[in-house]
Design a protein around this motif. Structure first.
Motif, PDB file in Angstrom:
ATOM      1  N   SER A 110       0.835  -1.210   0.000  1.00  0.00           N
ATOM      2  CA  SER A 110       0.000   0.000   0.000  1.00  0.00           C
ATOM      3  C   SER A 110       0.865   1.254   0.000  1.00  0.00           C
ATOM      4  N   GLN A 111       1.949   1.219   0.789  1.00  0.00           N
ATOM      5  CA  GLN A 111       2.859   2.367   0.833  1.00  0.00           C
ATOM      6  C   GLN A 111       3.503   2.595  -0.525  1.00  0.00           C
ATOM      7  N   ALA A 112       3.922   1.509  -1.154  1.00  0.00           N
ATOM      8  CA  ALA A 112       4.560   1.610  -2.468  1.00  0.00           C
ATOM      9  C   ALA A 112       3.575   2.176  -3.478  1.00  0.00           C
ATOM     10  N   THR A 113       2.290   1.814  -3.319  1.00  0.00           N
ATOM     11  CA  THR A 113       1.263   2.316  -4.233  1.00  0.00           C
ATOM     12  C   THR A 113       1.136   3.834  -4.116  1.00  0.00           C
ATOM     13  N   THR A 114       1.084   4.305  -2.885  1.00  0.00           N
ATOM     14  CA  THR A 114       0.981   5.751  -2.667  1.00  0.00           C
ATOM     15  C   THR A 114       2.199   6.458  -3.255  1.00  0.00           C
ATOM     16  N   ALA A 115       3.366   5.866  -3.039  1.00  0.00           N
ATOM     17  CA  ALA A 115       4.600   6.460  -3.536  1.00  0.00           C
ATOM     18  C   ALA A 115       4.581   6.554  -5.060  1.00  0.00           C
ATOM     19  N   THR A 116       4.053   5.499  -5.698  1.00  0.00           N
ATOM     20  CA  THR A 116       4.039   5.447  -7.154  1.00  0.00           C
ATOM     21  C   THR A 116       3.353   6.678  -7.759  1.00  0.00           C
ATOM     22  N   LEU A 117       2.306   7.148  -7.099  1.00  0.00           N
ATOM     23  CA  LEU A 117       1.549   8.271  -7.651  1.00  0.00           C
ATOM     24  C   LEU A 117       2.132   9.629  -7.269  1.00  0.00           C
ATOM     25  N   SER A 118       3.185   9.654  -6.453  1.00  0.00           N
ATOM     26  CA  SER A 118       3.782  10.904  -5.953  1.00  0.00           C
ATOM     27  C   SER A 118       2.687  11.852  -5.481  1.00  0.00           C
ATOM     28  N   LEU A 119       1.785  11.343  -4.667  1.00  0.00           N
ATOM     29  CA  LEU A 119       0.579  12.085  -4.313  1.00  0.00           C
ATOM     30  C   LEU A 119       0.863  13.364  -3.539  1.00  0.00           C
ATOM     31  N   TYR A 120       1.989  13.369  -2.815  1.00  0.00           N
ATOM     32  CA  TYR A 120       2.215  14.521  -1.954  1.00  0.00           C
ATOM     33  C   TYR A 120       3.419  15.341  -2.406  1.00  0.00           C
ATOM     34  N   SER A 121       3.781  15.230  -3.681  1.00  0.00           N
ATOM     35  CA  SER A 121       4.975  15.953  -4.115  1.00  0.00           C
ATOM     36  C   SER A 121       4.708  17.456  -4.071  1.00  0.00           C
ATOM     37  N   GLY A 122       5.615  18.165  -3.459  1.00  0.00           N
ATOM     38  CA  GLY A 122       5.483  19.614  -3.370  1.00  0.00           C
ATOM     39  C   GLY A 122       4.554  20.075  -2.260  1.00  0.00           C
ATOM     40  N   ALA A 180      -0.794  15.548   7.979  1.00  0.00           N
ATOM     41  CA  ALA A 180      -2.170  15.765   8.431  1.00  0.00           C
ATOM     42  C   ALA A 180      -3.157  15.082   7.493  1.00  0.00           C
ATOM     43  N   MET A 181      -2.801  14.958   6.215  1.00  0.00           N
ATOM     44  CA  MET A 181      -3.690  14.311   5.247  1.00  0.00           C
ATOM     45  C   MET A 181      -3.452  12.802   5.181  1.00  0.00           C
ATOM     46  N   GLY A 182      -2.567  12.307   5.995  1.00  0.00           N
ATOM     47  CA  GLY A 182      -2.390  10.857   6.080  1.00  0.00           C
ATOM     48  C   GLY A 182      -1.304  10.325   5.173  1.00  0.00           C
ATOM     49  N   GLY A 183      -0.487  11.162   4.600  1.00  0.00           N
ATOM     50  CA  GLY A 183       0.488  10.663   3.630  1.00  0.00           C
ATOM     51  C   GLY A 183       1.917  10.954   4.018  1.00  0.00           C
ATOM     52  N   GLY A 184       2.173  11.085   5.310  1.00  0.00           N
ATOM     53  CA  GLY A 184       3.504  11.500   5.726  1.00  0.00           C
ATOM     54  C   GLY A 184       4.534  10.405   5.646  1.00  0.00           C
ATOM     55  N   GLY A 185       5.679  10.718   6.165  1.00  0.00           N
ATOM     56  CA  GLY A 185       6.714   9.704   6.284  1.00  0.00           C
ATOM     57  C   GLY A 185       7.599   9.609   5.061  1.00  0.00           C
ATOM     58  N   ASP A 186       8.544   8.735   5.217  1.00  0.00           N
ATOM     59  CA  ASP A 186       9.534   8.494   4.191  1.00  0.00           C
ATOM     60  C   ASP A 186       8.887   7.698   3.061  1.00  0.00           C
ATOM     61  N   GLN A 187       8.997   8.172   1.820  1.00  0.00           N
ATOM     62  CA  GLN A 187       8.363   7.441   0.711  1.00  0.00           C
ATOM     63  C   GLN A 187       9.364   7.144  -0.398  1.00  0.00           C
ATOM     64  N   LEU A 188       9.070   6.092  -1.127  1.00  0.00           N
ATOM     65  CA  LEU A 188       9.882   5.749  -2.288  1.00  0.00           C
ATOM     66  C   LEU A 188       9.626   6.766  -3.402  1.00  0.00           C
ATOM     67  N   THR A 189      10.539   6.818  -4.345  1.00  0.00           N
ATOM     68  CA  THR A 189      10.264   7.615  -5.540  1.00  0.00           C
ATOM     69  C   THR A 189       9.166   6.925  -6.328  1.00  0.00           C
ATOM     70  N   TRP A 190       8.580   7.623  -7.327  1.00  0.00           N
ATOM     71  CA  TRP A 190       7.472   6.998  -8.056  1.00  0.00           C
ATOM     72  C   TRP A 190       7.905   5.733  -8.761  1.00  0.00           C
ATOM     73  N   TRP A 191       9.129   5.766  -9.337  1.00  0.00           N
ATOM     74  CA  TRP A 191       9.563   4.551 -10.049  1.00  0.00           C
ATOM     75  C   TRP A 191       9.987   3.466  -9.069  1.00  0.00           C
TER      76      TRP A 191
END
Lengths: 277, 348
Positions: free
Chosen positions: A219-231, A239-250
């Protein structure tokens, strides 16, 4: 081989459930995009002391991307269900005997299933994205925003959404082979993604050094794939539930593909040995 | 040990269509099929008989590559099922009548299978007409009666126009009309030169249909031969008040004769079907004849005797303990001739 794929595709398109599934994908896309649109366009979030308008704090592309992919979490659960059922139904209704009588070289049948599942999931992904464009588009238009601020960037997002759905479907297929009772397979798959994974991820934060593993969870990798919180401001993202260390989209995409490959391989090995009684 | 050794049948020069050699399957410590060997002659209908749980279905599924044998081989046209290049065009199988997705129409079920071999939809419709369910097959299979499921299963088996058919309990759940239809249908298929292996737990169900039989119990071969061999020689029953005198007279005429107490007082059994001759001999000897008729083997009774003899008693019905000394690995040799072990029983 192409005959086997055609046969597998016919299996999908000759029962009502698959059409219902595509419809569900469309509706999920529309509803969640509209809901996310409402929240991000009109909502306020506390960051530190102040309340800020969400739409002011997020770059435009990220905002639109967030809206259009609002239903992805629900959608990849549906994709998982499609994958599990495409194998589970065969065991449940004992059509697997006929399938293997017509295709006794079982690895070919599994490859045909993988290929046809990819086709079906792409069709479902298109339905989902169309739904998102309708649901999210209405909200963006009423807010006076551009529907497609960055066509290239959003095109990448849509392609990645399709990839996510395909990959979760393949994970489901492997799960369906692994657990031939489709109800049990569905339960395990959904429980893992929604309950076990977040809990384990949370538990890992208590162990120094181990918490880096969490970002490789599906699930974490899925969120990372979309770069949902970039910028997005890290505080707001959290606060929106997407914090923490994430992988790059690729990195996220490759992680998901690795899961799909492993599950397909497990399915392949198990299917070759299985007694169909 | 081949069914080809049939008395009466022409010697077959072709290779057996199906060869089962030393086939075994164990599930955990349960031996489902135990060193089973038999052959099926091309162009004939072979009944594969045994009580429920005897291992028939497991044997057929091993033959079809669905279940992995623990030992031995099952070959069709000399190769394993998985080695057949286009399996549906060599072997047609109808396994269980429940093998359909309830939400898919019967016609679509066949189209799914047809696609695997590039078989056109026109062939699907042709077969639906042949088995007599062209209209019903467009409805969803969930609502089908047992008879329709069996017919749809047969249509599926015939899709690739195979020359070998393997049918697992095709008569199960059919009404008498359905069984009559099935009989005619199988005869029709056999007349086209197809080899048919048909399993059943009821001998009477297939007795009028099959040419050869293979009987198994507890996963082991009990008997194989032609149905005529199983019937044994025709015998006659004579009832008289002077059985001693009659037996002497019959033996003097060169016939095999003896008391048949099972048929009541004064019953004499003669090995011949020629009732006129028996009557004439009795008249010549001055022995009164109270009854004279052909005595046929009751196959059903024979079947039960074969499958329920102490070493073959159904293991599924005992309290788990297998009988002490089943001859493992050495199935009782089939006795081809009209063996003395073929009990002649009640009349029919």
């Amino acid at each position: 081989m192409s005959n086997l794929i055609r046969s597998e595709l016919r299996k999908y398109f000759t029962t009502r459930m698959w059409w219902g599934m595509a419809l569900a994908m469309f509706l999920v896309g529309a509803l969640f995009a509209a809901f996310t649109g409402y929240f991000t366009l009109y909502g306020e979030m506390p960051v530190g002391e102040a309340m800020i308008k969400v739409s002011d704090a997020i770059p435009e592309l990220t905002l639109v991307r967030m809206i259009y992919s609002g239903g992805i979490q629900f959608a990849y659960m549906l994709a998982l269900v499609i994958g599990v059922l495409s194998m589970g139904q065969e065991f449940r209704h004992k059509t697997i005997s006929n399938t293997f009588l017509a295709g006794p070289r079982r690895h070919q049948v599994i490859f045909a299933k993988v290929a046809s599942l990819v086709v079906v999931l792409v069709v479902n992904a298109v339905a989902h994205i169309l739904g998102a464009l309708v649901g999210g588009g209405i909200l963006l238009a009423t807010a006076g925003r551009s529907l497609l601020p960055d066509v290239g960037g959003l095109g990448q997002t849509f392609a990645l959404m399709a990839l996510i759905l395909v990959v979760w479907g393949l994970i489901g297929l492997g799960l369906g082979v692994l657990i031939s009772n489709q109800v049990a397979a569905l339960f395990v798959g959904i429980a893992f993604a929604l309950i076990v994974e977040p809990l384990v991820g949370f538990a890992l934060t208590f162990f120094e050094g181990w918490d880096v593993l969490a970002k490789f969870f599906p699930s974490q990798a899925t969120t990372a794939t979309l770069s949902l919180y970039s910028g997005v401001d890290p505080g707001l993202a959290e606060a929106m539930g997407g914090g923490g260390d994430q992988l790059t989209w690729w990195g996220g995409a490759l992680t998901l593909l690795a899961y799909a490959a492993v599950m397909t391989l497990i399915g392949l090995v198990l299917t070759r040995r299985k007694d169909i009684a | 040990m081949t069914v080809t050794a049939a008395a009466g049948g022409p010697p077959d020069t072709r290779e057996a269509a199906i060869v089962v050699r030393d086939l075994s399957k164990t599930f955990g410590d349960f031996v489902a099929v135990d060193h089973l060997s038999f052959e099926v002659t091309p162009g004939r209908i072979t009944g594969f008989l045994g009580p429920n749980g005897a291992g028939k279905t497991t044997t057929l599924r091993m033959l079809l590559g669905l279940v992995r044998p623990s030992g031995g081989t099952g070959l069709i046209d000399g190769v394993t099922y998985a080695e057949l290049p286009r399996p549906l065009e060599t072997v047609g199988a109808a396994l269980e009548a429940t093998n359909f997705h309830p939400g898919r129409s019967g016609r679509d079920h066949l189209r799914v299978l047809a696609a695997t071999h590039g078989i056109p939809d026109s062939r699907v419709d042709e077969l639906l007409a042949l088995v007599g369910i062209p209209a019903a097959a467009r409805k969803r299979a969930g609502g089908y009666s047992m008879g329709m499921r069996q017919r749809l299963g047969l249509a599926a088996a015939l899709l690739g126009d195979p020359h070998v058919l393997i049918l697992d309990e095709p008569a199960n759940g059919l009404d008498p009309e359905g069984i009559r239809w099935l009989r005619g249908f199988l005869r029709h298929l056999a007349s086209e030169g197809k080899t048919i292996l048909i399993s059943s737990h009821l001998l009477t169900e297939v007795e009028q249909t099959v040419d050869d039989v293979v009987i198994i119990a507890n996963g082991q071969l009990v008997r194989q031969g032609t149905i005529d061999e199983l019937h044994g020689e025709t015998t006659a029953l004579v009832r008289t008040s002077n059985s001693r005198g009659l037996i002497d007279a019959l033996r003097a005429a060169g016939l095999e004769a003896g008391d048949e107490p099972a048929q009541g007082p004064g019953a004499v059994r003669v090995v011949t079907g020629d009732l006129v001759r028996v009557g004439d001999i009795a008249l010549g000897a001055g022995v009164p004849v109270h009854e004279l008729r052909v005595l046929r083997t009751d196959l059903e009774r024979l079947y039960f005797q074969l499958t329920e003899s102490p070493e073959n008693r159904n293991r599924n019905l005992t309290d788990g303990a297998l009988p002490a000394g089943p001859p493992t690995g050495a199935p009782p040799p089939p006795s081809p001739g009209p063996g003395s072990d073929a009990p002649e029983g009640s009349d029919r």
